[in-house]
Design a protein around this motif. Structure first.
Motif, PDB file in Angstrom:
ATOM      1  N   GLY A 116       0.813  -1.203   0.000  1.00 32.77           N
ATOM      2  CA  GLY A 116       0.000   0.000   0.000  1.00 32.77           C
ATOM      3  C   GLY A 116       0.848   1.255   0.000  1.00 32.77           C
ATOM      4  O   GLY A 116       0.513   2.255  -0.641  1.00 32.77           O
ATOM      5  N   THR A 117       1.965   1.215   0.703  1.00 34.64           N
ATOM      6  CA  THR A 117       2.884   2.354   0.724  1.00 34.64           C
ATOM      7  C   THR A 117       3.524   2.553  -0.639  1.00 34.64           C
ATOM      8  O   THR A 117       3.680   3.700  -1.099  1.00 34.64           O
ATOM      9  N   PHE A 118       3.907   1.452  -1.296  1.00 34.38           N
ATOM     10  CA  PHE A 118       4.472   1.589  -2.640  1.00 34.38           C
ATOM     11  C   PHE A 118       3.460   2.206  -3.610  1.00 34.38           C
ATOM     12  O   PHE A 118       3.830   2.933  -4.533  1.00 34.38           O
ATOM     13  N   MET A 119       2.166   1.919  -3.360  1.00 35.74           N
ATOM     14  CA  MET A 119       1.113   2.444  -4.229  1.00 35.74           C
ATOM     15  C   MET A 119       0.768   3.898  -3.901  1.00 35.74           C
ATOM     16  O   MET A 119       0.325   4.649  -4.770  1.00 35.74           O
ATOM     17  N   ASP A 120       0.938   4.279  -2.641  1.00 35.78           N
ATOM     18  CA  ASP A 120       0.576   5.630  -2.206  1.00 35.78           C
ATOM     19  C   ASP A 120       1.598   6.105  -1.182  1.00 35.78           C
ATOM     20  O   ASP A 120       1.569   5.724  -0.026  1.00 35.78           O
ATOM     21  N   MET A 121       2.495   6.984  -1.610  1.00 34.18           N
ATOM     22  CA  MET A 121       3.634   7.387  -0.793  1.00 34.18           C
ATOM     23  C   MET A 121       3.362   8.595   0.098  1.00 34.18           C
ATOM     24  O   MET A 121       4.277   9.090   0.757  1.00 34.18           O
ATOM     25  N   GLN A 122       2.128   9.064   0.170  1.00 40.44           N
ATOM     26  CA  GLN A 122       1.888  10.338   0.853  1.00 40.44           C
ATOM     27  C   GLN A 122       2.188  10.299   2.357  1.00 40.44           C
ATOM     28  O   GLN A 122       2.468  11.338   2.962  1.00 40.44           O
ATOM     29  N   TYR A 123       2.138   9.113   2.974  1.00 44.53           N
ATOM     30  CA  TYR A 123       2.381   9.025   4.413  1.00 44.53           C
ATOM     31  C   TYR A 123       3.815   8.608   4.747  1.00 44.53           C
ATOM     32  O   TYR A 123       4.253   8.727   5.881  1.00 44.53           O
ATOM     33  N   SER A 124       4.524   8.114   3.758  1.00 40.78           N
ATOM     34  CA  SER A 124       5.863   7.576   3.983  1.00 40.78           C
ATOM     35  C   SER A 124       6.921   8.674   3.919  1.00 40.78           C
ATOM     36  O   SER A 124       6.755   9.680   3.222  1.00 40.78           O
ATOM     37  N   GLN A 125       8.022   8.442   4.645  1.00 43.62           N
ATOM     38  CA  GLN A 125       9.166   9.344   4.584  1.00 43.62           C
ATOM     39  C   GLN A 125      10.096   8.980   3.430  1.00 43.62           C
ATOM     40  O   GLN A 125      11.148   9.571   3.267  1.00 43.62           O
ATOM     41  N   GLY A 126       9.689   7.975   2.652  1.00 42.70           N
ATOM     42  CA  GLY A 126      10.506   7.544   1.525  1.00 42.70           C
ATOM     43  C   GLY A 126      10.983   6.124   1.693  1.00 42.70           C
ATOM     44  O   GLY A 126      11.676   5.824   2.661  1.00 42.70           O
ATOM     45  N   THR A 127      10.597   5.230   0.778  1.00 44.41           N
ATOM     46  CA  THR A 127      11.004   3.834   0.880  1.00 44.41           C
ATOM     47  C   THR A 127      12.402   3.647   0.316  1.00 44.41           C
ATOM     48  O   THR A 127      12.896   4.467  -0.457  1.00 44.41           O
ATOM     49  N   LYS A 128      13.017   2.537   0.674  1.00 43.26           N
ATOM     50  CA  LYS A 128      14.363   2.235   0.193  1.00 43.26           C
ATOM     51  C   LYS A 128      14.337   1.432  -1.101  1.00 43.26           C
ATOM     52  O   LYS A 128      15.379   1.177  -1.692  1.00 43.26           O
ATOM     53  N   LEU A 129      13.127   1.006  -1.539  1.00 43.95           N
ATOM     54  CA  LEU A 129      13.046   0.172  -2.732  1.00 43.95           C
ATOM     55  C   LEU A 129      12.762   0.995  -3.979  1.00 43.95           C
ATOM     56  O   LEU A 129      13.325   0.754  -5.031  1.00 43.95           O
ATOM     57  N   GLY A 130      11.884   1.953  -3.862  1.00 47.59           N
ATOM     58  CA  GLY A 130      11.615   2.822  -5.002  1.00 47.59           C
ATOM     59  C   GLY A 130      10.784   2.185  -6.095  1.00 47.59           C
ATOM     60  O   GLY A 130      10.913   2.545  -7.262  1.00 47.59           O
ATOM     61  N   MET A 131       9.934   1.221  -5.757  1.00 47.46           N
ATOM     62  CA  MET A 131       9.059   0.610  -6.754  1.00 47.46           C
ATOM     63  C   MET A 131       7.951   1.580  -7.142  1.00 47.46           C
ATOM     64  O   MET A 131       7.347   2.216  -6.286  1.00 47.46           O
ATOM     65  N   LYS A 132       7.657   1.644  -8.428  1.00 44.60           N
ATOM     66  CA  LYS A 132       6.557   2.463  -8.887  1.00 44.60           C
ATOM     67  C   LYS A 132       5.288   1.619  -8.962  1.00 44.60           C
ATOM     68  O   LYS A 132       5.348   0.426  -9.227  1.00 44.60           O
ATOM     69  N   PRO A 133       4.126   2.246  -8.711  1.00 46.57           N
ATOM     70  CA  PRO A 133       2.869   1.492  -8.726  1.00 46.57           C
ATOM     71  C   PRO A 133       2.666   0.674  -9.994  1.00 46.57           C
ATOM     72  O   PRO A 133       2.207  -0.471  -9.936  1.00 46.57           O
ATOM     73  N   ALA A 134       2.995   1.262 -11.140  1.00 48.59           N
ATOM     74  CA  ALA A 134       2.793   0.552 -12.407  1.00 48.59           C
ATOM     75  C   ALA A 134       3.597  -0.744 -12.456  1.00 48.59           C
ATOM     76  O   ALA A 134       3.126  -1.764 -12.970  1.00 48.59           O
ATOM     77  N   PHE A 135       4.807  -0.717 -11.902  1.00 47.82           N
ATOM     78  CA  PHE A 135       5.652  -1.917 -11.899  1.00 47.82           C
ATOM     79  C   PHE A 135       5.056  -2.991 -10.998  1.00 47.82           C
ATOM     80  O   PHE A 135       5.041  -4.176 -11.347  1.00 47.82           O
ATOM     81  N   ILE A 136       4.556  -2.590  -9.822  1.00 47.87           N
ATOM     82  CA  ILE A 136       3.956  -3.550  -8.888  1.00 47.87           C
ATOM     83  C   ILE A 136       2.747  -4.222  -9.526  1.00 47.87           C
ATOM     84  O   ILE A 136       2.596  -5.449  -9.478  1.00 47.87           O
ATOM     85  N   LEU A 137       1.875  -3.419 -10.129  1.00 53.36           N
ATOM     86  CA  LEU A 137       0.673  -3.967 -10.763  1.00 53.36           C
ATOM     87  C   LEU A 137       1.045  -4.901 -11.918  1.00 53.36           C
ATOM     88  O   LEU A 137       0.428  -5.947 -12.101  1.00 53.36           O
ATOM     89  N   LYS A 138       2.050  -4.519 -12.677  1.00 57.35           N
ATOM     90  CA  LYS A 138       2.505  -5.351 -13.783  1.00 57.35           C
ATOM     91  C   LYS A 138       3.028  -6.692 -13.289  1.00 57.35           C
ATOM     92  O   LYS A 138       2.740  -7.747 -13.878  1.00 57.35           O
ATOM     93  N   GLN A 139       3.787  -6.675 -12.173  1.00 57.08           N
ATOM     94  CA  GLN A 139       4.326  -7.898 -11.599  1.00 57.08           C
ATOM     95  C   GLN A 139       3.213  -8.845 -11.159  1.00 57.08           C
ATOM     96  O   GLN A 139       3.265 -10.061 -11.412  1.00 57.08           O
ATOM     97  N   ILE A 140       2.199  -8.301 -10.496  1.00 51.24           N
ATOM     98  CA  ILE A 140       1.116  -9.151  -9.995  1.00 51.24           C
ATOM     99  C   ILE A 140       0.298  -9.692 -11.156  1.00 51.24           C
ATOM    100  O   ILE A 140      -0.072 -10.874 -11.173  1.00 51.24           O
ATOM    101  N   HIS A 141       0.008  -8.860 -12.139  1.00 51.68           N
ATOM    102  CA  HIS A 141      -0.729  -9.334 -13.314  1.00 51.68           C
ATOM    103  C   HIS A 141       0.035 -10.452 -14.016  1.00 51.68           C
ATOM    104  O   HIS A 141      -0.557 -11.462 -14.441  1.00 51.68           O
ATOM    105  N   ALA A 142       1.352 -10.279 -14.131  1.00 51.05           N
ATOM    106  CA  ALA A 142       2.179 -11.306 -14.774  1.00 51.05           C
ATOM    107  C   ALA A 142       2.135 -12.612 -13.991  1.00 51.05           C
ATOM    108  O   ALA A 142       2.073 -13.699 -14.574  1.00 51.05           O
ATOM    109  N   SER A 143       2.141 -12.523 -12.669  1.00 50.17           N
ATOM    110  CA  SER A 143       2.079 -13.727 -11.829  1.00 50.17           C
ATOM    111  C   SER A 143       0.750 -14.437 -11.980  1.00 50.17           C
ATOM    112  O   SER A 143       0.691 -15.676 -12.021  1.00 50.17           O
ATOM    113  N   ILE A 144      -0.316 -13.675 -12.073  1.00 52.50           N
ATOM    114  CA  ILE A 144      -1.647 -14.272 -12.282  1.00 52.50           C
ATOM    115  C   ILE A 144      -1.683 -15.016 -13.621  1.00 52.50           C
ATOM    116  O   ILE A 144      -2.195 -16.143 -13.713  1.00 52.50           O
ATOM    117  N   GLU A 145      -1.111 -14.422 -14.642  1.00 55.59           N
ATOM    118  CA  GLU A 145      -1.083 -15.055 -15.966  1.00 55.59           C
ATOM    119  C   GLU A 145      -0.263 -16.343 -15.941  1.00 55.59           C
ATOM    120  O   GLU A 145      -0.645 -17.345 -16.552  1.00 55.59           O
TER     121      GLU A 145
END
Length: 317
Positions: A116-145
């Motif tokens: 959820g933080t990777f998807m919406d960074m407004q509450y975070s002080q900054g993650t160390k991974l730097g994943m963008k929402p589009a990449f996360i969604l793409k990864q999950i869609h690919a796993s489902i396929e």
């Protein structure tokens, strides 16, 4: 007793719990890293070991498998009756306190907070991974396929793959809806406030003790409550919420986390879990290289055979 095999991922939150428990018990295990960013957990060989296709998983030479971190920790207690237990008995006040905190910690939706933080960074002080929402969604869609495709290809695993596809679809819908993220973070802060107060009481009672003699959350030795709390703090730090305790916000937790980071067992098992290169990128690179190596060797062998054959042919003629 044969050495058990632990299937885990360096960055995985629940894998950290299992590795830390092994280190606390000073038990050896055969380490098999699963490259979750490369979807190795979805491969048929792993699905036959771990039908949920998650990490960690523990396999014994008897054929017995443990498929979650809590059962793995419990198993380690069973095989080391001569060592201080990680799970404390409820017959003791420390055990009652330990179980209370375990129940609290289980109410923290750590996976949702992470993604959820990777998807919406407004509450975070900054993650160390730097994943963008589009990449996360793409990864999950690919796993489902992949799961849907494998459910047709591997008939003996059809049920497992369809279940996994359903679980991933549910995860996708949950993490896309970040409207409750702030509520979950408020819940975490409420728990941390209670922990900070408890640690403060412990500190007052033991203020004359040396640093290495001071108790942990629920007693004199590091136990399962500390394993859970330590890994929760480490994950919160990773996704950008160390401000929950730093800069004097919750000083007892800040001191506690500092102690955790200096602990040998934690340094060996979890310290690099927050390093994006060693915990995320490097395992993915190793896995892809492993997959390419047979093809490379096969191509090299064919090329070598052609060269040798041509040499022999032209030498004879």
């Amino acid at each position: 007793m044969a050495t058990p095999t632990l299937y885990h991922a360096p960055s995985s939150f629940f894998s950290q719990r299992a590795r830390l428990a092994f280190e606390e018990k000073k038990l050896k295990y055969r380490s098999v890293e699963i490259a979750i960013m490369a979807q190795e957990q979805l491969q048929p060989w792993y699905a036959r070991i771990h039908p949920l296709m998650t990490v960690p998983g523990l396999a014994l030479d008897t054929g017995t498998h443990f498929i979650d971190s809590e059962s793995i920790i419990g198993y380690l207690d069973q095989i080391t009756p001569e060592l201080p237990p990680l799970f404390l008995s409820e017959k003791m006040p420390e055990g009652q306190k330990c179980n209370h905190y375990l129940r609290l910690f289980k109410t923290i939706p750590i996976e949702f907070i992470t993604f959820g933080t990777f998807m919406d960074m407004q509450y975070s002080q900054g993650t160390k991974l730097g994943m963008k929402p589009a990449f996360i969604l793409k990864q999950i869609h690919a796993s489902i396929e992949v799961c849907q495709r494998y459910s047709e290809k591997y008939k003996d695993l059809r049920y497992e793959y369809l279940n996994k596809a359903t679980a991933l679809t549910t995860r996708l819908e949950v993490i896309k809806d970040t409207s409750t993220l702030k509520d979950h973070l408020d819940h975490v802060e409420k728990i941390l406030t209670e922990i900070d107060e408890e640690l403060g009481k412990n500190a007052k009672e033991c203020q004359d003790l040396q640093e290495d003699q001071k108790p942990w959350l629920c007693g004199g030795h590091f136990n399962v409550a500390d394993i859970y709390l330590a890994t929760i703090l480490h994950r919160l730090s990773f996704v950008g919420y160390s401000n929950f305790w730093s800069n004097g916000n919750r000083p007892q937790i800040e001191q506690y986390y500092h102690r955790v980071l200096q602990r040998d067992s934690f340094r060996r098992s979890c310290l690099l879990a927050n390093d994006t290169f060693w915990a995320v990128k490097w395992p993915t690179m190793k896995y892809k290289l492993k997959c390419l190596l047979p093809k490379f060797l096969g191509t090299t062998a064919v090329a070598s055979a052609v060269i040798v054959g041509a040499y022999i042919y032209f030498k004879r003629h």
